[in-house]
Design a protein around this motif. Structure first.
Motif, PDB file in Angstrom:
ATOM      1  N   LEU A  26      11.053  19.719   5.375  1.00 30.15           N
ATOM      2  CA  LEU A  26      10.768  19.661   6.805  1.00 30.15           C
ATOM      3  C   LEU A  26      12.010  19.402   7.650  1.00 30.15           C
ATOM      4  O   LEU A  26      12.277  20.099   8.638  1.00 30.15           O
ATOM      5  CB  LEU A  26       9.717  18.565   7.051  1.00 30.15           C
ATOM      6  CG  LEU A  26       9.257  18.363   8.484  1.00 30.15           C
ATOM      7  CD1 LEU A  26       8.517  19.582   8.971  1.00 30.15           C
ATOM      8  CD2 LEU A  26       8.378  17.122   8.578  1.00 30.15           C
ATOM      9  N   ASP A  27      12.793  18.408   7.269  1.00 31.53           N
ATOM     10  CA  ASP A  27      13.942  18.025   8.092  1.00 31.53           C
ATOM     11  C   ASP A  27      15.156  18.905   7.858  1.00 31.53           C
ATOM     12  O   ASP A  27      16.210  18.677   8.456  1.00 31.53           O
ATOM     13  CB  ASP A  27      14.310  16.562   7.821  1.00 31.53           C
ATOM     14  CG  ASP A  27      14.246  15.735   9.089  1.00 31.53           C
ATOM     15  OD1 ASP A  27      13.474  16.118   9.986  1.00 31.53           O
ATOM     16  OD2 ASP A  27      14.960  14.715   9.187  1.00 31.53           O
ATOM     17  N   TRP A  67      13.441  10.123   5.240  1.00 32.02           N
ATOM     18  CA  TRP A  67      12.187   9.893   5.953  1.00 32.02           C
ATOM     19  C   TRP A  67      11.029   9.761   4.982  1.00 32.02           C
ATOM     20  O   TRP A  67      11.107  10.161   3.827  1.00 32.02           O
ATOM     21  CB  TRP A  67      11.908  11.048   6.925  1.00 32.02           C
ATOM     22  CG  TRP A  67      11.425  12.300   6.257  1.00 32.02           C
ATOM     23  CD1 TRP A  67      10.136  12.675   5.994  1.00 32.02           C
ATOM     24  CD2 TRP A  67      12.244  13.357   5.743  1.00 32.02           C
ATOM     25  NE1 TRP A  67      10.096  13.888   5.357  1.00 32.02           N
ATOM     26  CE2 TRP A  67      11.376  14.336   5.189  1.00 32.02           C
ATOM     27  CE3 TRP A  67      13.614  13.577   5.687  1.00 32.02           C
ATOM     28  CZ2 TRP A  67      11.849  15.500   4.597  1.00 32.02           C
ATOM     29  CZ3 TRP A  67      14.069  14.738   5.099  1.00 32.02           C
ATOM     30  CH2 TRP A  67      13.202  15.689   4.564  1.00 32.02           C
ATOM     31  N   GLU A  68       9.976   9.164   5.493  1.00 34.61           N
ATOM     32  CA  GLU A  68       8.703   9.125   4.774  1.00 34.61           C
ATOM     33  C   GLU A  68       7.571   9.016   5.778  1.00 34.61           C
ATOM     34  O   GLU A  68       7.602   8.185   6.690  1.00 34.61           O
ATOM     35  CB  GLU A  68       8.616   7.958   3.796  1.00 34.61           C
ATOM     36  CG  GLU A  68       7.260   7.914   3.094  1.00 34.61           C
ATOM     37  CD  GLU A  68       7.173   6.909   1.964  1.00 34.61           C
ATOM     38  OE1 GLU A  68       6.115   6.847   1.329  1.00 34.61           O
ATOM     39  OE2 GLU A  68       8.171   6.206   1.724  1.00 34.61           O
ATOM     40  N   TYR A  69       6.568   9.892   5.625  1.00 35.68           N
ATOM     41  CA  TYR A  69       5.337   9.826   6.413  1.00 35.68           C
ATOM     42  C   TYR A  69       4.237   9.278   5.500  1.00 35.68           C
ATOM     43  O   TYR A  69       4.002   9.820   4.422  1.00 35.68           O
ATOM     44  CB  TYR A  69       4.945  11.200   6.941  1.00 35.68           C
ATOM     45  CG  TYR A  69       5.989  11.824   7.840  1.00 35.68           C
ATOM     46  CD1 TYR A  69       6.161  11.383   9.145  1.00 35.68           C
ATOM     47  CD2 TYR A  69       6.816  12.842   7.374  1.00 35.68           C
ATOM     48  CE1 TYR A  69       7.124  11.944   9.964  1.00 35.68           C
ATOM     49  CE2 TYR A  69       7.784  13.414   8.182  1.00 35.68           C
ATOM     50  CZ  TYR A  69       7.929  12.961   9.476  1.00 35.68           C
ATOM     51  OH  TYR A  69       8.889  13.512  10.279  1.00 35.68           O
ATOM     52  N   PRO A  86     -14.074   7.963   1.945  1.00 35.44           N
ATOM     53  CA  PRO A  86     -13.412   8.656   0.831  1.00 35.44           C
ATOM     54  C   PRO A  86     -11.957   8.204   0.700  1.00 35.44           C
ATOM     55  O   PRO A  86     -11.288   7.957   1.707  1.00 35.44           O
ATOM     56  CB  PRO A  86     -13.493  10.139   1.235  1.00 35.44           C
ATOM     57  CG  PRO A  86     -14.598  10.211   2.239  1.00 35.44           C
ATOM     58  CD  PRO A  86     -14.564   8.894   2.963  1.00 35.44           C
ATOM     59  N   PRO A  87     -11.459   8.076  -0.509  1.00 36.35           N
ATOM     60  CA  PRO A  87     -10.061   7.642  -0.676  1.00 36.35           C
ATOM     61  C   PRO A  87      -9.086   8.693  -0.153  1.00 36.35           C
ATOM     62  O   PRO A  87      -9.316   9.894  -0.283  1.00 36.35           O
ATOM     63  CB  PRO A  87      -9.937   7.474  -2.193  1.00 36.35           C
ATOM     64  CG  PRO A  87     -11.013   8.335  -2.778  1.00 36.35           C
ATOM     65  CD  PRO A  87     -12.139   8.305  -1.793  1.00 36.35           C
ATOM     66  N   LEU A  88      -8.025   8.225   0.445  1.00 36.68           N
ATOM     67  CA  LEU A  88      -6.959   9.108   0.922  1.00 36.68           C
ATOM     68  C   LEU A  88      -5.631   8.394   0.792  1.00 36.68           C
ATOM     69  O   LEU A  88      -5.442   7.319   1.354  1.00 36.68           O
ATOM     70  CB  LEU A  88      -7.185   9.525   2.378  1.00 36.68           C
ATOM     71  CG  LEU A  88      -6.009  10.263   3.035  1.00 36.68           C
ATOM     72  CD1 LEU A  88      -5.707  11.570   2.312  1.00 36.68           C
ATOM     73  CD2 LEU A  88      -6.284  10.528   4.514  1.00 36.68           C
ATOM     74  N   LYS A  89      -4.744   8.982   0.027  1.00 34.23           N
ATOM     75  CA  LYS A  89      -3.370   8.487  -0.094  1.00 34.23           C
ATOM     76  C   LYS A  89      -2.450   9.677   0.116  1.00 34.23           C
ATOM     77  O   LYS A  89      -2.516  10.663  -0.614  1.00 34.23           O
ATOM     78  CB  LYS A  89      -3.126   7.868  -1.473  1.00 34.23           C
ATOM     79  CG  LYS A  89      -4.040   6.676  -1.785  1.00 34.23           C
ATOM     80  CD  LYS A  89      -3.736   5.494  -0.894  1.00 34.23           C
ATOM     81  CE  LYS A  89      -4.601   4.273  -1.265  1.00 34.23           C
ATOM     82  NZ  LYS A  89      -6.017   4.471  -0.914  1.00 34.23           N
ATOM     83  N   ARG A  90      -1.586   9.596   1.129  1.00 34.99           N
ATOM     84  CA  ARG A  90      -0.711  10.731   1.441  1.00 34.99           C
ATOM     85  C   ARG A  90       0.691  10.222   1.740  1.00 34.99           C
ATOM     86  O   ARG A  90       0.880   9.375   2.613  1.00 34.99           O
ATOM     87  CB  ARG A  90      -1.265  11.513   2.638  1.00 34.99           C
ATOM     88  CG  ARG A  90      -0.349  12.644   3.086  1.00 34.99           C
ATOM     89  CD  ARG A  90      -0.988  13.444   4.200  1.00 34.99           C
ATOM     90  NE  ARG A  90      -0.099  14.469   4.700  1.00 34.99           N
ATOM     91  CZ  ARG A  90      -0.481  15.671   5.099  1.00 34.99           C
ATOM     92  NH1 ARG A  90      -1.749  15.987   5.055  1.00 34.99           N
ATOM     93  NH2 ARG A  90       0.385  16.534   5.557  1.00 34.99           N
ATOM     94  N   ASN A  91       1.651  10.729   0.989  1.00 38.16           N
ATOM     95  CA  ASN A  91       3.056  10.397   1.196  1.00 38.16           C
ATOM     96  C   ASN A  91       3.861  11.690   1.257  1.00 38.16           C
ATOM     97  O   ASN A  91       3.756  12.533   0.367  1.00 38.16           O
ATOM     98  CB  ASN A  91       3.587   9.527   0.057  1.00 38.16           C
ATOM     99  CG  ASN A  91       2.917   8.172   0.009  1.00 38.16           C
ATOM    100  OD1 ASN A  91       1.806   8.039  -0.483  1.00 38.16           O
ATOM    101  ND2 ASN A  91       3.591   7.159   0.519  1.00 38.16           N
ATOM    102  N   GLY A 114       9.386  15.711  -1.008  1.00 36.16           N
ATOM    103  CA  GLY A 114       8.279  15.534  -1.935  1.00 36.16           C
ATOM    104  C   GLY A 114       6.996  15.273  -1.178  1.00 36.16           C
ATOM    105  O   GLY A 114       7.005  14.680  -0.093  1.00 36.16           O
ATOM    106  N   PHE A 115       5.887  15.706  -1.742  1.00 34.40           N
ATOM    107  CA  PHE A 115       4.575  15.532  -1.110  1.00 34.40           C
ATOM    108  C   PHE A 115       3.592  15.083  -2.176  1.00 34.40           C
ATOM    109  O   PHE A 115       3.468  15.732  -3.222  1.00 34.40           O
ATOM    110  CB  PHE A 115       4.121  16.850  -0.481  1.00 34.40           C
ATOM    111  CG  PHE A 115       2.802  16.766   0.249  1.00 34.40           C
ATOM    112  CD1 PHE A 115       2.748  16.407   1.579  1.00 34.40           C
ATOM    113  CD2 PHE A 115       1.612  17.050  -0.408  1.00 34.40           C
ATOM    114  CE1 PHE A 115       1.541  16.337   2.249  1.00 34.40           C
ATOM    115  CE2 PHE A 115       0.397  16.988   0.253  1.00 34.40           C
ATOM    116  CZ  PHE A 115       0.354  16.626   1.583  1.00 34.40           C
TER     117      PHE A 115
END
Length: 238
Positions: A26-27, A67-69, A86-91, A114-115
């Motif tokens: 992205l960057d 960076w990290e979102y 519902p579980p949600l984990k997003r990095n 990385g995603f």
């Protein structure tokens, strides 16, 4: 679908279904433009849009960033059909770094992204109850008819007509209801986890021969994987 994607003038669209096949970090993007009609002459095909992006390059000074979102289920609301959130984990994370190899002449630039995502997907369906699996359909108000004789089936019970092999397949592969909801209204519900992961790398080299002559090299590499669940727990699509 049916869009074209260009990174530094090179097409990165999958030739089979015209979706993007490489995810640039992205960057690492300096700018992009989308054209959805009357595209300029250097672009071709694509009934949807032409998305063109230019990547960054090194300069006479060293520069970079990281960076990290982060997003998770702490602030999410419950899906209507789910019993809980519902579980949600997003990095989504990465870095860039670039600089000079030879001042005013040769430059380098690199980037990684990385995603990692794990998200809960709710499913609602209807499956035969334990009584129905044994042939007892007395809970159904409609009168069952024997297809061979044309006569009504007493008590809507077809236990004597069930093939044992069908019973085995049904019990091995099809789940039993896990709610008190009547059949036909979604008596089976579950939340499955769907992971999506990818890594993307970009290495750039630029050399300036003169004010009007430049050479650039770009190497992009991406790898993505996901497991798409379906309503039956024993089935999945990688």
């Amino acid at each position: 679908g049916n869009n074209l994607f260009f990174v530094d003038g090179v097409s990165t669209a999958d030739v089979e279904d015209f979706i993007i096949s490489i995810y640039p970090p992205l960057d690492a993007l300096a700018e992009y433009r989308t054209q959805s009609g009357n595209a300029t002459a250097e672009y071709f095909g694509g009934a949807g849009a032409m998305v063109s992006a230019a990547t960054k390059s090194g300069t006479n000074s060293f520069h970079g960033d990281a960076w990290e979102y982060l997003r998770n289920d702490v602030l999410d609301s419950r899906d209507f059909f789910a019993t809980n959130v519902p579980p949600l984990k997003r990095n989504q994370f990465g870095f860039t770094f670039g600089g000079p190899i030879r001042k005013d002449k040769t430059f380098f630039f690199g980037s990684y992204e990385g995603f990692r995502q794990s998200i809960g997907v709710p499913f609602v369906g209807d499956y035969p109850t334990a009584a129905m699996r044994g042939g007892d359909f007395s809970s159904i108000s409609t009168q069952l008819i024997n297809p061979y004789t044309g006569q009504p089936i007493a008590g809507n019970n077809i236990s004597s007509m069930i093939n044992p092999l069908s019973t085995k397949w049904l019990n091995d592969w099809i789940p039993t209801p896990n709610t008190n909801v009547p059949t036909g209204s979604g008596n089976y519900r579950r939340t499955a986890v769907q992971p999506i992961n990818y890594d993307s790398y970009l290495v750039c080299g630029d050399h300036r021969f003169s004010e009007k002559s430049n050479l650039f090299v770009r190497y992009l590499w991406s790898k993505a994987s996901s497991n798409e669940p379906v309503i039956i727990p024993t089935f999945t699509r990688d």
